[in-house]
Design a protein around this motif. Structure first.
Motif, PDB file in Angstrom:
ATOM      1  N   PHE A  37     -13.033 -17.652 -13.472  1.00  0.00           N
ATOM      2  CA  PHE A  37     -14.182 -17.607 -14.377  1.00  0.00           C
ATOM      3  C   PHE A  37     -15.274 -16.665 -13.866  1.00  0.00           C
ATOM      4  CE2 PHE A  37     -13.190 -22.165 -15.974  1.00  0.00           C
ATOM      5  CZ  PHE A  37     -12.305 -21.670 -16.915  1.00  0.00           C
ATOM      6  N   GLY A  38     -15.426 -16.551 -12.558  1.00  0.00           N
ATOM      7  CA  GLY A  38     -16.467 -15.697 -11.998  1.00  0.00           C
ATOM      8  C   GLY A  38     -16.278 -14.238 -12.358  1.00  0.00           C
ATOM      9  N   SER A  39     -15.131 -13.680 -12.019  1.00  0.00           N
ATOM     10  CA  SER A  39     -14.851 -12.271 -12.306  1.00  0.00           C
ATOM     11  C   SER A  39     -14.818 -12.005 -13.802  1.00  0.00           C
ATOM     12  CB  SER A  39     -13.525 -11.832 -11.674  1.00  0.00           C
ATOM     13  OG  SER A  39     -13.608 -11.902 -10.270  1.00  0.00           O
ATOM     14  N   GLU A  40     -14.210 -12.910 -14.555  1.00  0.00           N
ATOM     15  CA  GLU A  40     -14.167 -12.740 -16.011  1.00  0.00           C
ATOM     16  C   GLU A  40     -15.582 -12.771 -16.594  1.00  0.00           C
ATOM     17  OE1 GLU A  40     -12.328 -14.781 -20.033  1.00  0.00           O
ATOM     18  OE2 GLU A  40     -11.523 -15.414 -18.099  1.00  0.00           O
ATOM     19  N   SER A  41     -16.425 -13.646 -16.060  1.00  0.00           N
ATOM     20  CA  SER A  41     -17.808 -13.721 -16.526  1.00  0.00           C
ATOM     21  C   SER A  41     -18.561 -12.430 -16.243  1.00  0.00           C
ATOM     22  CB  SER A  41     -18.536 -14.890 -15.846  1.00  0.00           C
ATOM     23  OG  SER A  41     -18.004 -16.124 -16.253  1.00  0.00           O
ATOM     24  N   VAL A  42     -18.375 -11.871 -15.068  1.00  0.00           N
ATOM     25  CA  VAL A  42     -19.057 -10.615 -14.722  1.00  0.00           C
ATOM     26  C   VAL A  42     -18.612  -9.496 -15.659  1.00  0.00           C
ATOM     27  CG1 VAL A  42     -19.387  -8.864 -12.934  1.00  0.00           C
ATOM     28  CG2 VAL A  42     -19.465 -11.284 -12.316  1.00  0.00           C
ATOM     29  N   ASP A  97     -20.935 -26.034  -4.452  1.00  0.00           N
ATOM     30  CA  ASP A  97     -20.689 -26.811  -3.237  1.00  0.00           C
ATOM     31  C   ASP A  97     -21.853 -26.654  -2.262  1.00  0.00           C
ATOM     32  OD1 ASP A  97     -18.309 -28.201  -3.529  1.00  0.00           O
ATOM     33  OD2 ASP A  97     -17.061 -26.528  -2.851  1.00  0.00           O
ATOM     34  N   ASP A  98     -21.986 -27.611  -1.382  1.00  0.00           N
ATOM     35  CA  ASP A  98     -23.078 -27.567  -0.401  1.00  0.00           C
ATOM     36  C   ASP A  98     -23.092 -26.262   0.389  1.00  0.00           C
ATOM     37  OD1 ASP A  98     -23.992 -30.069  -1.151  1.00  0.00           O
ATOM     38  OD2 ASP A  98     -22.903 -31.127   0.439  1.00  0.00           O
ATOM     39  N   TRP A  99     -21.926 -25.786   0.830  1.00  0.00           N
ATOM     40  CA  TRP A  99     -21.884 -24.581   1.664  1.00  0.00           C
ATOM     41  C   TRP A  99     -22.299 -23.331   0.889  1.00  0.00           C
ATOM     42  CZ3 TRP A  99     -18.816 -20.400   0.531  1.00  0.00           C
ATOM     43  CH2 TRP A  99     -17.764 -20.600  -0.369  1.00  0.00           C
ATOM     44  N   GLN A 123     -28.316 -13.184 -10.481  1.00  0.00           N
ATOM     45  CA  GLN A 123     -27.534 -14.308  -9.983  1.00  0.00           C
ATOM     46  C   GLN A 123     -26.488 -14.688 -11.009  1.00  0.00           C
ATOM     47  OE1 GLN A 123     -29.285 -17.552  -7.675  1.00  0.00           O
ATOM     48  NE2 GLN A 123     -28.674 -18.947  -9.305  1.00  0.00           N
ATOM     49  N   ILE A 124     -25.351 -15.060 -10.495  1.00  0.00           N
ATOM     50  CA  ILE A 124     -24.326 -15.695 -11.321  1.00  0.00           C
ATOM     51  C   ILE A 124     -23.856 -16.915 -10.544  1.00  0.00           C
ATOM     52  CG2 ILE A 124     -22.518 -14.175 -10.431  1.00  0.00           C
ATOM     53  CD1 ILE A 124     -21.085 -14.568 -13.158  1.00  0.00           C
ATOM     54  N   MET A 125     -23.729 -18.017 -11.255  1.00  0.00           N
ATOM     55  CA  MET A 125     -23.191 -19.207 -10.607  1.00  0.00           C
ATOM     56  C   MET A 125     -22.202 -19.878 -11.552  1.00  0.00           C
ATOM     57  SD  MET A 125     -24.192 -22.396 -11.918  1.00  0.00           S
ATOM     58  CE  MET A 125     -24.019 -23.438 -10.521  1.00  0.00           C
ATOM     59  N   ILE A 126     -21.082 -20.228 -10.973  1.00  0.00           N
ATOM     60  CA  ILE A 126     -20.066 -20.995 -11.690  1.00  0.00           C
ATOM     61  C   ILE A 126     -20.088 -22.387 -11.070  1.00  0.00           C
ATOM     62  CG2 ILE A 126     -17.605 -21.208 -12.240  1.00  0.00           C
ATOM     63  CD1 ILE A 126     -18.938 -18.743 -13.535  1.00  0.00           C
ATOM     64  N   GLY A 127     -20.192 -23.397 -11.899  1.00  0.00           N
ATOM     65  CA  GLY A 127     -20.242 -24.772 -11.399  1.00  0.00           C
ATOM     66  C   GLY A 127     -19.023 -25.114 -10.563  1.00  0.00           C
ATOM     67  N   GLN A 128     -19.214 -25.938  -9.570  1.00  0.00           N
ATOM     68  CA  GLN A 128     -18.164 -26.265  -8.612  1.00  0.00           C
ATOM     69  C   GLN A 128     -16.855 -26.716  -9.265  1.00  0.00           C
ATOM     70  OE1 GLN A 128     -16.703 -29.398  -7.492  1.00  0.00           O
ATOM     71  NE2 GLN A 128     -15.485 -28.126  -6.134  1.00  0.00           N
TER      72      GLN A 128
END
Length: 147
Positions: free
Chosen positions: A87-92, A21-23, A75-80
């Motif tokens: 998915f973020g925590s599971e990915s880490v 997202d933009d923010w 860096q980790i980024m999950i698409g918007q």
């Protein structure tokens, strides 16, 4: 379930199309910039694609530090469209497991900009602990102790 795969010709276009997202853009570098950095630092910065089933949902970049037992989650980024689905925590957590199989590492570290509450919660939910705060850089330093 999140799986880690190599970034390759087969998935690079999809990876480049992922965005936040933009923010959130003030907290992450663009995927193109991070992929370029990994290309010029192939022995230090490792890009990995994060998949849920057969769908690419994010990217992570792991840096090998000069001290052999330390790695940095640059860096980790999950698409918007895939955010708010754990998915973020599971990915880490999967990244930490992957690092344990690939490297002799005892400590995984990450830095989160002050104000990036989503990023901090993602790391904490994956088992990271706060190590300190760098007020000059306006970052919170986080660590994950490998088993």
């Amino acid at each position: 379930m999140i799986t880690i795969r190599n970034l390759s010709q087969d998935n690079i276009e999809t990876a480049l199309a992922l965005s936040v997202d933009d923010w959130q853009r003030k907290y992450v570098r663009s995927n193109a910039e991070m992929i370029a950095l990994a290309y010029v630092q192939p022995q230090e910065l490792f890009p990995v694609a994060l998949y849920a089933e057969e769908e690419l949902v994010g990217l992570a970049f792991i840096k090998k530090e000069a001290k052999a037992a330390i790695m940095t989650l640059e860096q980790i980024m999950i698409g918007q469209p895939f955010q708010s689905k754990s998915f973020g925590s599971e990915s880490v957590r999967e990244i930490a497991k992957w690092i344990e199989t690939q490297f002799a590492c005892t400590l995984l570290q990450a830095s989160i900009q002050i104000g990036n509450q989503w990023g901090r919660e993602t790391l904490e939910n994956a088992g990271f602990m706060k190590r300190g705060t760098d007020l000059e850089k306006r970052e919170i330093e986080m660590i994950y102790i490998m088993k």
